[in-house]
Design a protein around this motif. Structure first.
Motif, PDB file in Angstrom:
ATOM      1  N   TYR A  87       0.923  -1.334   0.056  1.00  0.00           N
ATOM      2  CA  TYR A  87      -0.051   0.151  -0.102  1.00  0.00           C
ATOM      3  C   TYR A  87       0.897   1.148   0.037  1.00  0.00           C
ATOM      4  O   TYR A  87       0.554   2.167  -0.589  1.00  0.00           O
ATOM      5  CB  TYR A  87      -0.890   0.059   1.147  1.00  0.00           C
ATOM      6  CG  TYR A  87      -1.947  -1.219   0.984  1.00  0.00           C
ATOM      7  CD1 TYR A  87      -2.981  -1.250   0.202  1.00  0.00           C
ATOM      8  CD2 TYR A  87      -1.708  -2.177   2.104  1.00  0.00           C
ATOM      9  CE1 TYR A  87      -3.563  -2.624   0.038  1.00  0.00           C
ATOM     10  CE2 TYR A  87      -2.502  -3.314   2.196  1.00  0.00           C
ATOM     11  CZ  TYR A  87      -3.359  -3.514   1.061  1.00  0.00           C
ATOM     12  OH  TYR A  87      -4.280  -4.654   0.913  1.00  0.00           O
ATOM     13  N   SER A  88       2.044   1.463   0.810  1.00  0.00           N
ATOM     14  CA  SER A  88       2.745   2.491   0.636  1.00  0.00           C
ATOM     15  C   SER A  88       3.472   2.529  -0.742  1.00  0.00           C
ATOM     16  O   SER A  88       3.543   3.648  -1.054  1.00  0.00           O
ATOM     17  CB  SER A  88       4.034   2.282   1.834  1.00  0.00           C
ATOM     18  OG  SER A  88       4.788   1.276   1.401  1.00  0.00           O
ATOM     19  N   ALA A  89       3.756   1.405  -1.306  1.00  0.00           N
ATOM     20  CA  ALA A  89       4.232   1.544  -2.612  1.00  0.00           C
ATOM     21  C   ALA A  89       3.269   2.328  -3.627  1.00  0.00           C
ATOM     22  O   ALA A  89       3.615   3.042  -4.476  1.00  0.00           O
ATOM     23  CB  ALA A  89       4.619   0.253  -3.132  1.00  0.00           C
ATOM     24  N   ARG A  90       2.026   2.038  -3.450  1.00  0.00           N
ATOM     25  CA  ARG A  90       0.877   2.733  -4.220  1.00  0.00           C
ATOM     26  C   ARG A  90       0.617   4.302  -3.982  1.00  0.00           C
ATOM     27  O   ARG A  90       0.556   4.947  -4.904  1.00  0.00           O
ATOM     28  CB  ARG A  90      -0.513   1.860  -3.896  1.00  0.00           C
ATOM     29  CG  ARG A  90      -0.741   0.525  -4.507  1.00  0.00           C
ATOM     30  CD  ARG A  90      -1.933  -0.088  -4.311  1.00  0.00           C
ATOM     31  NE  ARG A  90      -3.166   0.679  -4.812  1.00  0.00           N
ATOM     32  CZ  ARG A  90      -4.469   0.444  -4.767  1.00  0.00           C
ATOM     33  NH1 ARG A  90      -4.859  -0.671  -4.192  1.00  0.00           N
ATOM     34  NH2 ARG A  90      -5.225   1.237  -5.401  1.00  0.00           N
ATOM     35  N   LEU A  91       1.037   4.479  -2.598  1.00  0.00           N
ATOM     36  CA  LEU A  91       1.208   5.861  -2.511  1.00  0.00           C
ATOM     37  C   LEU A  91       2.144   6.513  -3.059  1.00  0.00           C
ATOM     38  O   LEU A  91       1.996   7.755  -3.728  1.00  0.00           O
ATOM     39  CB  LEU A  91       1.275   6.208  -0.972  1.00  0.00           C
ATOM     40  CG  LEU A  91       1.613   7.378  -0.348  1.00  0.00           C
ATOM     41  CD1 LEU A  91       0.370   8.384  -0.727  1.00  0.00           C
ATOM     42  CD2 LEU A  91       2.102   7.607   0.956  1.00  0.00           C
ATOM     43  N   CYS A  92       3.335   5.939  -3.154  1.00  0.00           N
ATOM     44  CA  CYS A  92       4.303   6.679  -3.967  1.00  0.00           C
ATOM     45  C   CYS A  92       4.122   6.710  -5.508  1.00  0.00           C
ATOM     46  O   CYS A  92       4.499   7.769  -6.082  1.00  0.00           O
ATOM     47  CB  CYS A  92       5.735   6.036  -3.709  1.00  0.00           C
ATOM     48  SG  CYS A  92       6.532   6.393  -1.860  1.00  0.00           S
ATOM     49  N   GLU A  93       3.533   5.749  -5.942  1.00  0.00           N
ATOM     50  CA  GLU A  93       3.257   5.611  -7.493  1.00  0.00           C
ATOM     51  C   GLU A  93       2.130   6.796  -7.652  1.00  0.00           C
ATOM     52  O   GLU A  93       2.234   7.591  -8.576  1.00  0.00           O
ATOM     53  CB  GLU A  93       2.693   4.345  -7.807  1.00  0.00           C
ATOM     54  CG  GLU A  93       3.580   3.106  -7.885  1.00  0.00           C
ATOM     55  CD  GLU A  93       3.075   1.934  -8.063  1.00  0.00           C
ATOM     56  OE1 GLU A  93       1.548   1.734  -8.050  1.00  0.00           O
ATOM     57  OE2 GLU A  93       3.697   0.785  -8.341  1.00  0.00           O
ATOM     58  N   ARG A  94       1.255   7.034  -6.639  1.00  0.00           N
ATOM     59  CA  ARG A  94       0.294   8.068  -7.033  1.00  0.00           C
ATOM     60  C   ARG A  94       0.760   9.655  -6.963  1.00  0.00           C
ATOM     61  O   ARG A  94       0.222  10.580  -7.307  1.00  0.00           O
ATOM     62  CB  ARG A  94      -0.888   7.850  -6.247  1.00  0.00           C
ATOM     63  CG  ARG A  94      -1.601   6.412  -5.944  1.00  0.00           C
ATOM     64  CD  ARG A  94      -3.087   6.444  -5.440  1.00  0.00           C
ATOM     65  NE  ARG A  94      -3.684   5.287  -5.720  1.00  0.00           N
ATOM     66  CZ  ARG A  94      -4.921   4.967  -5.329  1.00  0.00           C
ATOM     67  NH1 ARG A  94      -5.689   6.093  -4.892  1.00  0.00           N
ATOM     68  NH2 ARG A  94      -5.531   3.927  -5.456  1.00  0.00           N
ATOM     69  N   LEU A  95       1.921   9.610  -5.954  1.00  0.00           N
ATOM     70  CA  LEU A  95       2.645  11.013  -5.672  1.00  0.00           C
ATOM     71  C   LEU A  95       3.451  11.238  -7.017  1.00  0.00           C
ATOM     72  O   LEU A  95       4.239  12.248  -7.115  1.00  0.00           O
ATOM     73  CB  LEU A  95       3.266  10.934  -4.634  1.00  0.00           C
ATOM     74  CG  LEU A  95       2.250  11.058  -3.118  1.00  0.00           C
ATOM     75  CD1 LEU A  95       3.592  10.551  -2.094  1.00  0.00           C
ATOM     76  CD2 LEU A  95       1.772  12.212  -3.176  1.00  0.00           C
ATOM     77  N   GLY A  96       3.645  10.016  -7.945  1.00  0.00           N
ATOM     78  CA  GLY A  96       4.463  10.442  -9.035  1.00  0.00           C
ATOM     79  C   GLY A  96       6.091  10.167  -9.010  1.00  0.00           C
ATOM     80  O   GLY A  96       6.721  10.187  -9.568  1.00  0.00           O
ATOM     81  N   TRP A  97       6.175   9.423  -7.744  1.00  0.00           N
ATOM     82  CA  TRP A  97       7.689   8.947  -7.571  1.00  0.00           C
ATOM     83  C   TRP A  97       8.018   7.955  -8.749  1.00  0.00           C
ATOM     84  O   TRP A  97       7.226   7.293  -9.134  1.00  0.00           O
ATOM     85  CB  TRP A  97       8.039   8.461  -6.114  1.00  0.00           C
ATOM     86  CG  TRP A  97       7.690   9.531  -5.256  1.00  0.00           C
ATOM     87  CD1 TRP A  97       6.982  10.795  -5.203  1.00  0.00           C
ATOM     88  CD2 TRP A  97       8.459   9.624  -3.875  1.00  0.00           C
ATOM     89  NE1 TRP A  97       6.989  11.446  -4.089  1.00  0.00           N
ATOM     90  CE2 TRP A  97       7.887  10.839  -3.162  1.00  0.00           C
ATOM     91  CE3 TRP A  97       9.257   8.495  -3.046  1.00  0.00           C
ATOM     92  CZ2 TRP A  97       8.337  11.269  -1.953  1.00  0.00           C
ATOM     93  CZ3 TRP A  97       9.667   9.093  -1.891  1.00  0.00           C
ATOM     94  CH2 TRP A  97       9.119  10.264  -1.281  1.00  0.00           C
TER      95      TRP A  97
END
Length: 286
Positions: A239-249
């Protein structure tokens, strides 16, 4: 390791580009926890300099509040964590971070080592840690702990892992050292100064507030103001990986738990439950 995020949090996101994340855990295992020797190497600024940095940053965040930016929206205030906040930040993380972080609960004993907590809290003195406060109750509803790292980070981690031996902390450090080495952030991006997010915890009851997204956005702004070239994070949670993806990292490496096995019995060192399957390293230029 970076964070472990409760799945239901993502479902409550109200902003597409900065997902809402109550209770997700940014793994402290992410590069950089270590014993006193490594802590000493990292604490390059003296107390006076750190105090000046924290004062300056809080003034900057205060100006943001007055101008209506995300630092103070919906009764949530974001500010730089002070040394006197140490204990209550730790109390918060014990409830809203450690009990969910995959590497912590993926190996017995499931509780975190004291050295783990000590390293994360030591980053407060760098003036690079933020907390989200409910202005109605003055209680912490989110926190992100981050600190500096250099090109020799992997080397330091391997050294500390060897010194820790077969303790739980030593085993985690060895895994993170390999993650840091394989991500190869400094050579990959041609940078010399990086800020690394070690822990991100958000109160599970604060859904729909985008606390996690706000904290990470403020951390990016803060890091840039301090002259860091890049912000990184090791996401031990799906889930934290999905967060970073959504932030554009950018995702630059993945270390799968099933492939990381004990040299003797050939069984996985960390028994992590789905959907968590690997530690993903993310980076964002500042």
């Amino acid at each position: 390791m970076l964070w472990s995020l409760v799945s239901s949090l993502i479902k409550h996101s109200s902003v597409s580009h900065t997902i809402v994340t109550p209770q997700y855990v940014l793994s402290p295992r992410i590069i950089g926890k270590c014993s006193d020797q490594l802590l000493c190497r990292r604490q390059q600024n003296n107390w006076k300099q750190s105090k000046q940095i924290r004062h300056q940053l809080n003034n900057q965040l205060g100006n943001s509040n007055q101008s209506g930016n995300m630092a103070n929206i919906d009764n949530i205030r974001i500010s730089v964590i002070q040394p006197e906040d140490r204990q209550r930040v730790l109390d918060f993380l014990r409830i809203h971070y450690y009990c969910e972080e995959p590497l912590t609960v993926g190996r017995e004993p499931k509780q975190q080592d004291p050295a783990d907590e000590e390293f994360n809290l030591s980053n407060i003195n760098h003036g690079t840690c933020l907390m989200a406060i409910n202005t109605e109750t003055e209680s912490i509803v989110g926190a992100v702990l981050a600190g500096p790292k250099g090109p020799d980070e992997a080397e330091h981690l391997f050294e500390e892992a060897a010194a820790e031996g077969q303790s739980k902390w030593g085993i985690i450090l060895k895994f993170l050292a390999g993650v840091e080495r394989d991500a190869n952030v400094f050579q990959r991006y041609g940078v010399q100064k990086a800020l690394h997010a070690h822990v991100l915890g958000v109160d599970g009851e604060m859904r729909g507030k985008n606390i996690g997204g706000r904290l990470m956005s403020e951390l990016m702004r803060l890091g840039k103001k301090l002259g860091y070239e890049i912000l990184t994070a090791d996401c031990t949670s799906y889930y934290s990986a999905r967060l970073c993806e959504r932030l554009g990292w950018e995702c630059i490496n993945a270390a799968y738990y099933a492939d990381y096995v004990d040299d003797v019995n050939k069984k996985p060192v960390f028994v992590v439950q789905p959907p968590h399957d690997c530690c993903r390293t993310f980076a964002q230029r500042l």
